[in-house]
Design an enzyme around this catalytic site. Structure first.
Site, PDB file in Angstrom:
ATOM      1  N   GLN A 116       0.861  -1.195   0.000  1.00  0.00           N
ATOM      2  CA  GLN A 116       0.000   0.000   0.000  1.00  0.00           C
ATOM      3  C   GLN A 116       0.892   1.237   0.000  1.00  0.00           C
ATOM      4  O   GLN A 116       1.168   1.791  -1.047  1.00  0.00           O
ATOM      5  CB  GLN A 116      -0.973  -0.041   1.168  1.00  0.00           C
ATOM      6  CG  GLN A 116      -2.060  -1.088   0.952  1.00  0.00           C
ATOM      7  CD  GLN A 116      -3.119  -1.105   2.019  1.00  0.00           C
ATOM      8  OE1 GLN A 116      -3.280  -0.156   2.798  1.00  0.00           O
ATOM      9  NE2 GLN A 116      -3.877  -2.186   2.101  1.00  0.00           N
ATOM     10  N   ILE A 265      32.109  -7.531  20.019  1.00  0.00           N
ATOM     11  CA  ILE A 265      30.936  -7.294  19.164  1.00  0.00           C
ATOM     12  C   ILE A 265      30.728  -8.494  18.257  1.00  0.00           C
ATOM     13  O   ILE A 265      31.640  -8.943  17.580  1.00  0.00           O
ATOM     14  CB  ILE A 265      31.080  -5.974  18.372  1.00  0.00           C
ATOM     15  CG1 ILE A 265      29.792  -5.640  17.643  1.00  0.00           C
ATOM     16  CG2 ILE A 265      32.229  -6.013  17.383  1.00  0.00           C
ATOM     17  CD1 ILE A 265      29.737  -4.186  17.181  1.00  0.00           C
ATOM     18  N   MET A 266      29.503  -9.025  18.314  1.00  0.00           N
ATOM     19  CA  MET A 266      29.193 -10.182  17.463  1.00  0.00           C
ATOM     20  C   MET A 266      28.002  -9.806  16.575  1.00  0.00           C
ATOM     21  O   MET A 266      28.177  -9.204  15.553  1.00  0.00           O
ATOM     22  CB  MET A 266      28.897 -11.417  18.323  1.00  0.00           C
ATOM     23  CG  MET A 266      30.059 -11.858  19.212  1.00  0.00           C
ATOM     24  SD  MET A 266      31.534 -12.327  18.287  1.00  0.00           S
ATOM     25  CE  MET A 266      31.064 -13.882  17.570  1.00  0.00           C
ATOM     26  N   SER A1088     -11.519   9.746   4.951  1.00  0.00           N
ATOM     27  CA  SER A1088     -11.910   8.780   3.892  1.00  0.00           C
ATOM     28  C   SER A1088     -12.546   9.485   2.703  1.00  0.00           C
ATOM     29  O   SER A1088     -13.363   8.903   1.999  1.00  0.00           O
ATOM     30  CB  SER A1088     -12.900   7.735   4.430  1.00  0.00           C
ATOM     31  OG  SER A1088     -12.428   7.176   5.607  1.00  0.00           O
ATOM     32  N   GLN A1202      -7.825  -1.752   1.865  1.00  0.00           N
ATOM     33  CA  GLN A1202      -8.120  -0.775   2.913  1.00  0.00           C
ATOM     34  C   GLN A1202      -8.914  -1.428   4.044  1.00  0.00           C
ATOM     35  O   GLN A1202      -8.678  -1.168   5.219  1.00  0.00           O
ATOM     36  CB  GLN A1202      -8.923   0.401   2.337  1.00  0.00           C
ATOM     37  CG  GLN A1202      -8.097   1.318   1.470  1.00  0.00           C
ATOM     38  CD  GLN A1202      -6.994   1.994   2.258  1.00  0.00           C
ATOM     39  OE1 GLN A1202      -7.247   2.774   3.167  1.00  0.00           O
ATOM     40  NE2 GLN A1202      -5.757   1.676   1.943  1.00  0.00           N
ATOM     41  N   GLU A1269     -11.339   4.721   6.616  1.00  0.00           N
ATOM     42  CA  GLU A1269     -11.443   4.676   8.075  1.00  0.00           C
ATOM     43  C   GLU A1269     -12.408   3.640   8.653  1.00  0.00           C
ATOM     44  O   GLU A1269     -12.115   3.015   9.675  1.00  0.00           O
ATOM     45  CB  GLU A1269     -11.881   6.059   8.585  1.00  0.00           C
ATOM     46  CG  GLU A1269     -10.884   7.139   8.334  1.00  0.00           C
ATOM     47  CD  GLU A1269     -11.478   8.500   8.618  1.00  0.00           C
ATOM     48  OE1 GLU A1269     -10.924   9.225   9.441  1.00  0.00           O
ATOM     49  OE2 GLU A1269     -12.504   8.825   8.015  1.00  0.00           O
TER      50      GLU A1269
END
Ligand code: FAD
Ligand code: FES
Ligand code: FES
Length: 1338
Positions: A116, A265-266, A1088, A1202, A1269
């Site tokens: 979307q 650090i890994m 809407s 939607q 909506e």
């Protein structure tokens, strides 16, 4: 030994191209490298913390020893570039493009309408692409698991899953019958047969085939390099950190001895977050990713030894092999670990996070540590002093993030023993979301019996999430050791456990009662599992009563294809006319290929600067001083400004009440913007803003909740009231009167693209070009002009697309844009502002939390005769549009019901929380939930089915709303009746009753909810739109209109309108952007109403043009469109036209309490069924049937998208999403780690959508209806189904009638409402509100 202050070079490949990096900065992550240095903008920045998957890319590595190439997905936002030597990276740009060929994985998401706004799409594509590289014929479980780490806020996931289902071997199968397709024996349920026959997203033959031989190969040059190069220590020196990567264990040991404070650090999934979000700086970090000894796996007779550097995915693979080669008896620990591992983070996290890292991080809710501890696992540590093997037991974890590992020690490997005869091990976990969420509480448990008996010899019970570190329930196990495994023993154990696990009311994370009850429930589950186990072993003949079995059975999990039914186009409609047909989103291909340009994808312009805003850390205080002295000279800082530097208007007003753009003298919430720092890079701007010192004088009268606001009369005027009938009299005459309330939390928009903008001063005549992500370009233009004191005709706002908005990119964006424009104005350079996810969540507000209280009068038969409802909404510190929100609440408080005597009052409470704003539905989802809850209470009081009471009170025939607007309710009834039939509600109720009777710990519930939703703006002047249409000489058409494209597909629908009106193929019509220069004075794309209004304006412009062409068409009726256009040009006919739409004169008169605030209503009904686990409050939506009246759909593909997306957002609102504030008003939930929106795992297992046929709407274009909506509210069907399931559980506990159940119905609320014997055991004092960790909103 490595030298410092030296930078080596890195070689890796990106999409088949060799990249050499000298002077790599250890703080640079792959995502910013791809986007910044290589200009590959397809991978998106959604959170920066591994929580959303928008940045997913595939990494391939070649192992010169085994000659194996491995592909795995990673979150590029957490992958340091310094880690990449020798790797081949594939991004979305590398697999296909619109110019060459789409990759099948891109093509299928396009054809399934799986994008979307498209911001999540490249990440989805790359997760799926990686899966297919490893497994070209995946199962649905593989797909679900793979996409578990990718969030989408728009689609609701169903179309993505259905698109990718087509890669499965059995993609045409509904997977309803365990044995195979429902069609295989022709006796499957009708719905499923329809799924199989009709609703594959597209016919398989239309898809490009997946051909693994066509994929990018691992670069031979890299193979040669890796096989031949001498491994040397790499050192990279950045501005603040030095990265050292040794190649041998010995060297690592030496380095650790020299720099004991330097972390190893890994996967960077823990340190990375500390650096980024907590501002921790490590001058030196040691990368152990090239130290082979850390990756060794050794199988021994007594167990397996796994190198601490192995990723969690590798560990999973190793354990799976053990399980398949050893007996179930021997692999108890392995199986328990596997269960937890499948739920740790998302796949991208598991692919990089390491075993050693998980243990060393010692997170209180690590999923592995409790199982290691219970399972008698041990860890091998190594340092200069030598090796030592220590058990991973209760003495190993000593505090929050602390273990007994010494600073100079390294975790070398973990030993997982095979289990012994008569030993049972299990793991348990509960998280706020089923997948990709850190556990609320987890557990590892083990019991060993005296041989051949049920007497306990040894037992371990470890919990995570109930204290600062992994916790051993020592006292509880003492209750059990030496005793037989039975209910008497366990009863004593539960009582001890309650006393042993105490958290304190203010424990971080809150949910204290729930967490404590989970510890009991897990122990209960373990008890039942073990009873089953020892019965299977013939040690005991104890049996679990059948209804108790539901405690140990998992919730259903198989997602079936979506099913859609919608009316087709009329028979005579021309094939070229696209209106009413499924047309893909016009940008779907751009989304899937990563070509879609969002605001932050616009390439950096010459001299561009970055803005970081600084905000208040106090909820209510006077600003005494802002000390910028230390900041001006920080690296890269160009400018610092505050409110006093604004040349024009310092305030904005959205409803007639001024609110400051930047706080000047006083701050009224944490997160209120005070000023900005402009610097040469984003990091410099951020560091400088963080270093600013602001002196405050706290004001003591902070207000946080609506109750406090009521007490202190803290409101934004006006308060609104509406009434019809005589409520007081009706109460006197009613058979029953009931009073109740429901509390609703807020909701974060969580659009995947955070607020983003770029302002470029042109350099003459005060002109400004503004590129931004907003729903309301005209408002932004006006805001910038007023802030700078220049006319609007100097400000040109351009909106290409938004990565989601949902109401959150209206007012707040205009303020942010004004501030960014101010920065550009002062520096006379382009300035970019892109909020970090945490800043966005902190600053921009959310949906209004609301308290709804009601008094309802009703008759014995369920007829509601009177209701008096009060809505108190938490507006936050500024008015924004809150009064309009409460007005819309009142206008929708009737929902679909004709309540003859109805009174509503609504207030926007002014509090010291961040200002809340528009959100999809604009108050309606809150007010309708209150009304539906009231009806639910009526039904419970009368012991009637909810749907009976609902049906009885529905509007019937031609009716008047409570504000005297006439409407015909026929379609509301049709939706209701059809939904009832299609969902087979009456029959399923019987099944549910049977299920609930037979199961003590799982309950089902079902709810059917109607909706009547008003479309249009109640403010009359907003109902207008304009458009500009150009036809070029080649016949192509460019359409501009006032609507913005935020994923809802408005541009696609507009293309369809222009195509029909001009009678040209869709391919000739293009919509490029929304710009205040092309179409001025537009209204917001909201309510809407975008297509309704802009569609009409475009239609008007097209009709003007088509009419102008009429003489030419008549002259040459057989000519082509191109002939006509050329002729028109030669005849000097204008090929450009504006269009305008003057919408309905909508209004509401609050004095008279009447009006016509909406052009028309959309109607719908939705039935959802859930299954709920009473012990944890977790649930699944088994099935949803939704019938919606959308008039005549212009584009069913987009409209169904939607509907699904809004529905899932509603499910999030009502059952999951929780904003948490501290008691001093600080927002805790500032990212996907803490704030959970629905993920793939949350969609209904069966989701059927029906668009009502034979529906006409004279009030909108082509008889369509707005859809953005309304269906969000229908997510409440899940809430009420859940409430019904809870009600069934309460009956088992002897509780009947209405009960308090607030939204969101999170697991903790659901579980506590079930009132099981376990929650009853937790003492009341733990719920003391004054001590709680978080505010209880609204
Ligand atoms: C989005 C997200 C979701 C997550 N979900 C879950 C979850 O559901 N369940 C869960 O349990 N965890 C979860 N985690 C946590 C994750 O599992 C850990 O962060 C991870 O295992 C740490 O490993 P790492 O390799 O990334 O460590 P790093 O971040 O690289 O390092 C972390 C710490 O470990 C130390 N360290 C690493 N290796 C060694 C070693 N060999 N010897 C000594 N010290 C060492 C480092 O010095 C550092 O202090 C999640 C994390 C993220 C970001
Ligand atoms: S941006 Fe990387 S996971 Fe969200
Ligand atoms: S389409 Fe997935 S976030 Fe918008």
């Amino acid at each position: 030994m490595a030298e410092l202050h030296r930078s080596d070079s890195l070689t890796f490949f990106v999409n088949g191209k060799k990249i050499t990096v000298k002077d790599a900065d250890p703080e640079t992550m792959l995502l910013s490298f791809l986007r910044g240095k290589l200009g590959l903008k397809g991978s998106k920045y959604g959170c920066g913390g591994g929580g959303c998957g928008a940045c997913t890319v595939m990494i391939s590595r070649y192992d010169p020893l085994t000659k194996i190439i491995q592909h795995f997905s990673v979150n590029s936002c957490l992958m340091p570039v310094c880690h990449l030597h020798g790797a081949a990276i594939t991004t979305v740009e590398g697999i296909g493009s619109s110019k060459t060929r789409l990759h099948p994985v891109q093509e299928r998401i396009v054809k399934a309408n799986g994008s979307q706004c498209g911001f999540c799409t490249p990440g989805m594509v790359m997760s799926m692409y990686t899966l297919l590289r490893n497994k070209p014929k995946p199962t649905m479980d593989d797909i679900r698991e793979t996409l578990g780490g990718n969030l989408c806020r728009c689609t609701g996931y169903r179309p993505i899953l259905d698109g990718y289902r087509t890669f499965c071997e059995s993609e045409n199968c509904c997977q309803v019958n365990d044995t195979g397709c429902c069609l295989s024996d022709g006796e499957g349920p009708l719905e499923s047969i329809k799924n199989c026959q009709l609703e594959q997203p597209n016919n398989k033959v239309e898809f490009l085939p997946l051909d693994p031989t066509q994929e990018l190969i691992f670069p031979p040059e890299l193979i040669r390099m890796l096989e031949t190069e001498e491994k040397i220590t790499e050192t990279f020196q950045g501005e603040r950190m030095t990265w050292i990567s040794p190649v041998s264990l010995n060297e690592l040991i030496q380095l650790k001895a020299k720099y004991p404070q330097a972390p190893i650090i890994m996967g960077n999934t823990n340190i990375g977050l500390d650096i980024k979000f907590k501002g921790i700086v490590h001058p030196i970090i040691l990368s152990a990713s090239r130290v082979e000894e850390l990756f060794k796996v050794t199988h021994k007779p007594d167990g397996v030894c796994i190198g601490a550097g192995c990723s969690l995915s590798t560990v999973r693979g190793v354990l799976e092999k053990c399980v398949s080669s050893l007996s179930a008896e021997q692999t108890q620990v392995h199986t328990a670990l596997l269960q937890q591992l499948s739920q740790v983070g998302g796949e991208q996290i598991r692919n990089v996070a390491t075993l050693g890292g998980n243990i060393a991080s010692a997170a209180p809710n690590s999923d592995l540590n409790p199982v290691f501890a219970a399972g008698r696992c041990s860890v091998l540590l190594i340092s200069k002093e030598g090796r030592r093997e220590v058990p991973l037991d209760k003495d190993f974890f000593v505090g929050f993030g602390k273990t007994i590992v010494k600073p100079d020690e390294i975790l070398l490997s973990v030993f997982i023993p095979i289990s012994r005869k008569d030993e049972v091990v299990r793991a348990y976990r509960h998280a706020p979301r089923k997948e990709n969420a850190l556990a609320t509480v987890n557990a590892g448990m083990r019991v060993l019996f005296v041989e051949g008996s049920n007497v306990v010899k040894e037992i371990s019970v470890f919990y995570g999430g109930v204290g600062p570190c992994t916790f051993s329930a020592d006292k509880t196990i003492q209750q059990i050791i030496g005793r037989p495994w039975n209910e008497v023993t366990m009863s004593d154990a539960y009582r001890t456990l309650v006393d042993e696990v105490t958290l304190g009311a203010s424990a971080p994370g809150g949910k204290v009662m729930f967490r404590r009850s989970l510890t009991l429930c897990f122990l209960f589950r373990f008890y039942l599992h073990v009873v089953q186990h020892i019965k299977d072993m013939n040690v005991s003949d104890g049996e679990i009563p059948s209804e108790e079995l539901s405690a140990v059975e998992p919730l259903p999990n198989t997602i079936q294809p979506g099913y859609h039914e919608f009316p087709g186009v009329s028979e005579g409609q021309s094939m070229q006319d696209p209106v009413g047909r499924k047309v893909h989103h016009q940008s779907a291909v751009s989304h899937a290929t990563g070509e879609a340009v969002y605001c932050d994808d616009i390439p950096q312009t010459q001299g561009e600067l970055f803005l970081s805003v600084f905000t208040s850390s106090r909820a209510h205080a006077k600003i005494i001083d802002i000390d910028v002295s230390g900041v001006r000279n920080m690296p890269g800082v160009v400018d610092i400004f505050t409110a006093k530097d604004i040349p024009g208007k310092k305030v904005r007003s959205f409803i007639g009440i001024d609110e400051e753009i930047l706080a000047e003298n006083e701050v009224t919430c944490v997160g209120q913007m005070i000023g900005g720092v402009v610097a040469d890079t984003k990091l410099h701007a951020k560091l400088a803003a963080a270093a600013l010192k602001i002196k405050y004088e706290d004001l003591q009268d902070s207000v946080f909740t609506v109750e406090e606001a009521m007490e202190k009369h803290s409101f934004f005027p006006p308060q609104r009231q509406i009434q019809r009938g005589d409520v007081t009299k009706a109460f006197q005459e009613a058979d029953h009167v009931y009073e109740g309330e429901i509390r609703l939390g807020g909701q974060e928009h969580f659009y995947m693209e955070t607020q983003s903008m770029l302002v470029i001063p042109i350099g003459e005549e005060k002109e400004m070009k503004v590129y931004l992500s907003t729903q309301h370009p005209a408002m932004t233009q006006e805001a910038i002009a007023e802030t700078l004191g220049i006319p609007s005709n100097r400000v040109y706002c351009h909106v290409k697309r938004l990565g989601g908005a949902f109401g959150g990119k209206l007012t707040k964006t205009s303020i942010l844009a004004s501030i960014t424009a101010l920065a550009a104005w002062r520096t006379e350079r382009p300035v970019r502002l892109v909020l970090e996810r945490g800043e966005d969540m902190l600053i921009t507000g959310a949906r209004h939390p609301t308290l709804g209280t009601y008094k309802v009068g009703f008759m014995k038969d369920g007829r509601i005769t009177a209701a008096d409802v009060h809505f108190l909404t938490n507006a936050g510190n500024t008015p924004d549009e809150s009064v309009l929100v409460v007005e819309k609440m009142l206008l929708h408080m009737d929902n679909a019901y004709n309540i003859p005597n109805l009174r509503g009052q609504a207030v926007a409470c002014k509090t010291n929380l961040p200002s809340n704003t528009a959100f999809r539905g604009f108050g309606v989802p809150q007010s309708m939930l209150v009304i539906e809850n009231m009806i639910n209470d009526v039904a419970m009081t009368l012991k009637l089915m909810d749907e009976k009471v609902r049906e009885k009170n529905l509007y019937k025939g031609i009716c008047l709303t409570h504000y005297k607007m006439e409407f015909d309710s026929e379609n509301l009834h049709r939706c209701w009746t059809q939904c009832k039939e299609k969902s087979d509600l009456d029959h399923r109720r019987l099944d549910i009753a049977r299920f609930n009777e037979q199961n003590r710990w799982k309950k089902r519930g079902i709810a059917l909810i109607p909706i009547k939703y008003g479309l249009g703006f109640a403010e009359g002047f907003l109902n207008q739109a304009a458009a500009l249409v150009h036809i070029y000489k080649d016949g192509s058409v460019l359409v501009s209109h006032g609507g913005t494209e935020m994923g809802q597909g408005i541009h696609t629908k507009i293309q369809q309108v222009a195509s029909r009106e001009l009678n040209v193929p869709l391919s000739l019509v293009h919509v490029s952007e929304t710009s205040t220069s092309s179409v001025p004075n537009t209204t917001p794309t909201a309510a809407s109403f975008g297509t309704d209004a802009n569609g009409m304006a475009v239609r008007n412009a097209c009709q003007t043009l088509y009419k102008r062409l009429e003489p030419i068409r008549k002259q040459n009726p057989n000519g082509t469109w191109e002939n006509w256009i050329s002729k028109a040009f030669l005849d000097r006919i204008s090929l450009s036209a504006t269009g305008f739409y003057r919408g309905h004169d909508l209004y509401i008169d609050w004095e008279k309490q009447e009006g016509r605030p909406y052009a028309y209503f959309a109607y719908g009904a939705c039935c959802s069924e859930v299954e709920m686990d009473c012990l944890t409050g977790e649930y699944r939506t088994l099935r949803t049937d939704l019938v919606f009246d959308i008039g005549k759909s212009i584009n069913p593909a987009i409209d169904i998208g939607q509907i699904e997306g809004a529905f899932i957002q509603g499910v999030g609102l009502y059952t999951m999403e929780e904003l948490k504030f501290s008691r001093s008003g600080v927002l805790y939930t500032r990212g996907p780690g803490q704030y959970k929106i629905p993920a793939v795992c949350d969609i209904p297992l069966q989701f059927n959508i029906y668009l009502l046929d034979e529906s006409h709407n004279p009030h909108a274009i082509y008889s369509s209806k707005g859809i953005g909506e309304p269906t969000l509210f229908l997510g409440s069907s899940v809430f009420f189904a859940l409430k019904e399931a809870v009600s069934a559980a309460r009956k088992d506990a002897g509780l009947f009638g209405p009960f308090p159940f607030n939204s969101p119905a999170t697991s903790d609320r659901t579980c506590i409402a079930c009132n099981t014997q376990f929650t009853q055991m937790i003492p009341e004092e733990e719920t003391d509100k004054s001590k709680l960790w978080a505010l209880e909103l609204p």
